[in-house]
Each structure stands twice: as structure tokens, then as C-alpha cells.
Design a protein around this motif. Structure first.
Motif, PDB file in Angstrom:
ATOM      1  N   UNK A 164     -71.579   6.203 -80.400  1.00  0.00           N
ATOM      2  CA  UNK A 164     -69.974   6.963 -80.310  1.00  0.00           C
ATOM      3  C   UNK A 164     -69.936   7.544 -78.713  1.00  0.00           C
ATOM      4  N   UNK A 165     -71.046   8.263 -78.551  1.00  0.00           N
ATOM      5  CA  UNK A 165     -71.101   8.976 -77.003  1.00  0.00           C
ATOM      6  C   UNK A 165     -70.859   8.055 -76.069  1.00  0.00           C
ATOM      7  N   UNK A 166     -71.301   6.735 -76.209  1.00  0.00           N
ATOM      8  CA  UNK A 166     -71.137   5.867 -75.119  1.00  0.00           C
ATOM      9  C   UNK A 166     -69.893   5.132 -74.665  1.00  0.00           C
ATOM     10  N   UNK A 167     -68.871   5.531 -75.429  1.00  0.00           N
ATOM     11  CA  UNK A 167     -67.621   5.191 -75.087  1.00  0.00           C
ATOM     12  C   UNK A 167     -67.014   5.585 -74.053  1.00  0.00           C
ATOM     13  N   UNK A 168     -66.005   5.063 -73.408  1.00  0.00           N
ATOM     14  CA  UNK A 168     -65.405   5.207 -72.048  1.00  0.00           C
ATOM     15  C   UNK A 168     -64.183   6.338 -72.152  1.00  0.00           C
ATOM     16  N   UNK A 169     -64.295   7.000 -73.306  1.00  0.00           N
ATOM     17  CA  UNK A 169     -63.018   7.885 -73.500  1.00  0.00           C
ATOM     18  C   UNK A 169     -63.522   9.132 -72.880  1.00  0.00           C
ATOM     19  N   UNK A 170     -62.607  10.162 -72.555  1.00  0.00           N
ATOM     20  CA  UNK A 170     -62.864  11.420 -71.852  1.00  0.00           C
ATOM     21  C   UNK A 170     -63.557  12.235 -72.995  1.00  0.00           C
ATOM     22  N   UNK A 171     -62.930  11.936 -74.320  1.00  0.00           N
ATOM     23  CA  UNK A 171     -63.725  12.831 -75.408  1.00  0.00           C
ATOM     24  C   UNK A 171     -65.270  12.338 -75.582  1.00  0.00           C
ATOM     25  N   UNK A 176     -77.084   5.465 -73.172  1.00  0.00           N
ATOM     26  CA  UNK A 176     -76.772   5.815 -74.493  1.00  0.00           C
ATOM     27  C   UNK A 176     -76.644   4.650 -75.244  1.00  0.00           C
ATOM     28  N   UNK A 177     -76.046   3.547 -74.698  1.00  0.00           N
ATOM     29  CA  UNK A 177     -76.038   2.293 -75.258  1.00  0.00           C
ATOM     30  C   UNK A 177     -77.508   1.706 -75.681  1.00  0.00           C
ATOM     31  N   UNK A 178     -78.397   1.684 -74.793  1.00  0.00           N
ATOM     32  CA  UNK A 178     -79.541   1.090 -75.167  1.00  0.00           C
ATOM     33  C   UNK A 178     -80.426   1.829 -76.041  1.00  0.00           C
ATOM     34  N   UNK A 179     -80.572   3.470 -75.935  1.00  0.00           N
ATOM     35  CA  UNK A 179     -81.055   4.045 -77.075  1.00  0.00           C
ATOM     36  C   UNK A 179     -80.402   4.315 -78.424  1.00  0.00           C
ATOM     37  N   UNK A 180     -79.282   4.200 -78.416  1.00  0.00           N
ATOM     38  CA  UNK A 180     -78.449   3.914 -79.611  1.00  0.00           C
ATOM     39  C   UNK A 180     -78.740   2.729 -80.372  1.00  0.00           C
ATOM     40  N   UNK A 181     -78.917   1.650 -79.659  1.00  0.00           N
ATOM     41  CA  UNK A 181     -79.332   0.368 -80.342  1.00  0.00           C
ATOM     42  C   UNK A 181     -80.700   0.326 -80.835  1.00  0.00           C
ATOM     43  N   UNK A 182     -81.405   0.834 -80.042  1.00  0.00           N
ATOM     44  CA  UNK A 182     -83.237   1.238 -80.364  1.00  0.00           C
ATOM     45  C   UNK A 182     -83.140   2.065 -81.669  1.00  0.00           C
ATOM     46  N   UNK A 242     -71.480  13.938 -74.324  1.00  0.00           N
ATOM     47  CA  UNK A 242     -72.564  13.325 -74.018  1.00  0.00           C
ATOM     48  C   UNK A 242     -73.700  14.359 -73.901  1.00  0.00           C
ATOM     49  N   UNK A 243     -73.579  15.428 -73.067  1.00  0.00           N
ATOM     50  CA  UNK A 243     -74.835  16.415 -72.860  1.00  0.00           C
ATOM     51  C   UNK A 243     -74.910  17.035 -74.094  1.00  0.00           C
ATOM     52  N   UNK A 244     -74.203  17.489 -74.979  1.00  0.00           N
ATOM     53  CA  UNK A 244     -74.523  18.135 -76.450  1.00  0.00           C
ATOM     54  C   UNK A 244     -75.093  17.009 -77.302  1.00  0.00           C
ATOM     55  N   UNK A 245     -74.738  15.736 -77.219  1.00  0.00           N
ATOM     56  CA  UNK A 245     -75.305  14.837 -78.108  1.00  0.00           C
ATOM     57  C   UNK A 245     -76.821  14.412 -77.591  1.00  0.00           C
ATOM     58  N   UNK A 246     -77.158  14.520 -76.271  1.00  0.00           N
ATOM     59  CA  UNK A 246     -78.410  14.396 -75.729  1.00  0.00           C
ATOM     60  C   UNK A 246     -79.283  15.306 -75.967  1.00  0.00           C
ATOM     61  N   UNK A 247     -78.608  16.722 -75.940  1.00  0.00           N
ATOM     62  CA  UNK A 247     -79.562  17.714 -76.534  1.00  0.00           C
ATOM     63  C   UNK A 247     -79.886  17.779 -77.740  1.00  0.00           C
ATOM     64  N   UNK A 272     -74.478   8.202 -83.452  1.00  0.00           N
ATOM     65  CA  UNK A 272     -73.991   9.320 -82.666  1.00  0.00           C
ATOM     66  C   UNK A 272     -74.193   9.086 -81.087  1.00  0.00           C
ATOM     67  N   UNK A 273     -75.140   8.411 -80.700  1.00  0.00           N
ATOM     68  CA  UNK A 273     -75.390   7.861 -79.435  1.00  0.00           C
ATOM     69  C   UNK A 273     -74.356   6.730 -78.870  1.00  0.00           C
TER      70      UNK A 273
END
Length: 173
Positions: free
Chosen positions: A98-105, A44-50, A110-115, A95-96
């Protein structure tokens, strides 16, 4: 000294058993452990930056990506559509990240973001392929078949990678 693979079958089984039998209080913490069994945070971090970089390039310098797809002079409508595509790409990058954070939310999203990212990229790839196969009036925006194939070729590894992770590695979520 050999590198130890943290994604061994035994480790995955141990962690899934540990989580299944852990008291609820152990599972209700505000941050995730720093050592995760899934590579998704890194992906998520790599693709988010890209996507951030690509989106900014589409918005600020649309002639750069259009240079491989459109013959000069580049129509103003092609520049506008490229900038609009850049807003989508930039938004998905945010969005990617934000979803890369280490929080439970974040982890649970992550799954819905990736879809969502897969759906956008797969839809774009489908439209590009359809334009190549059945398109008419390509000269209206100046797109060449070689340019569309180039964009499609750049997009397909992401689509296939997302699909592989979503279908073959659901445990990573």
C-alpha cells in the motif's frame, strides 16, 4: 555505453532546490512523477511481495519454515505460533505494498511504515537472540538452537538493511 546513475549528487541537489522553490500549486497533484530519485518504491514492492509470500507460507504450510528450526514431531503449539507469526508477516507485506503507491499519501507514509517493519523485525531478532543466549525450556516447543540461529541469520540482513536506509539514507523518503 555506460549506465547513467540517476542518483547523482547534482541531480539530488537540483531536485531538492526545485521542490523547495516550486509554487504550491505544482506540489499539490494527485500522483507522483514516474521518475523518482528514490529507490524506496521498488524496495517496498520487492519486500512487500516477499512478505506476502512468506506470510502465506507460514499460515498455509507452517511445517516448511519450522522444518529448519524444530525437530519432528512438530508440536501443535509451534504450528499455531508459526501461523500467528505469518499473519503479522502477511499484514506487513500488505502495508508495504500500500505504501508503494505513487500517491502523495502513500509516499508520505513510507518512513513510518519502514520504521514499523524494522521495529517488528528487530524485536523478533532480539527475542530470538535472547532465547539463544538465556532461553530455558526450548524443548517445550521443540525449537533447537541451530534452528533459532538459522531464523536469526535469515532475519538479520533485513534488520540491518532497514536500519541503514532509515539512518543513512533518510533523503530517500
Amino acid at each position: 555505453m555506460p549506465i547513467r546513475n540517476p542518483f547523482t549528487r547534482e541531480r539530488l541537489l537540483f531536485e531538492s532546490h526545485r521542490l523547495a522553490h516550486a509554487p504550491q500549486s505544482d506540489l499539490n497533484h494527485t500522483t507522483m512523477p514516474s521518475q523518482s530519485l528514490s529507490p524506496m518504491r521498488t524496495l517496498f514492492l520487492i519486500e512487500g511481495v516477499m512478505k506476502l509470500a512468506g506470510g502465506l507460507m507460514f499460515i498455509l504450510s507452517p511445517k516448511t519454515p519450522l522444518g529448519v528450526a524444530v525437530a519432528e514431531p512438530i508440536p501443535a503449539s509451534a504450528l499455531l505460533l508459526t501461523r500467528l507469526l505469518g499473519t503479522q508477516t502477511l499484514t506487513l507485506g500488505i502495508t508495504l505494498l500500500l505504501a508503494s503507491a505513487r500517491t502523495p499519501a502513500a509516499v508520505s507514509s513510507r518512513r513510518i511504515v519502514y520504521w514499523t517493519v524494522f521495529a517488528r523485525d528487530a524485536t523478533l531478532a532480539t527475542v530470538l537472540a535472547a532465547q539463544l543466549c538465556f532461553g530455558q525450556n526450548m524443548d517445550v516447543l521443540g525449537f533447537t538452537p541451530a534452528g533459532l540461529r538459522s531464523w536469526l541469520t535469515e532475519l538479520m540482513p533485513f534488520c540491518l538493511g532497514h536500519l541503514w536506509v532509515l539512518l543513512a539514507r533518510p533523503q530517500w523518503f
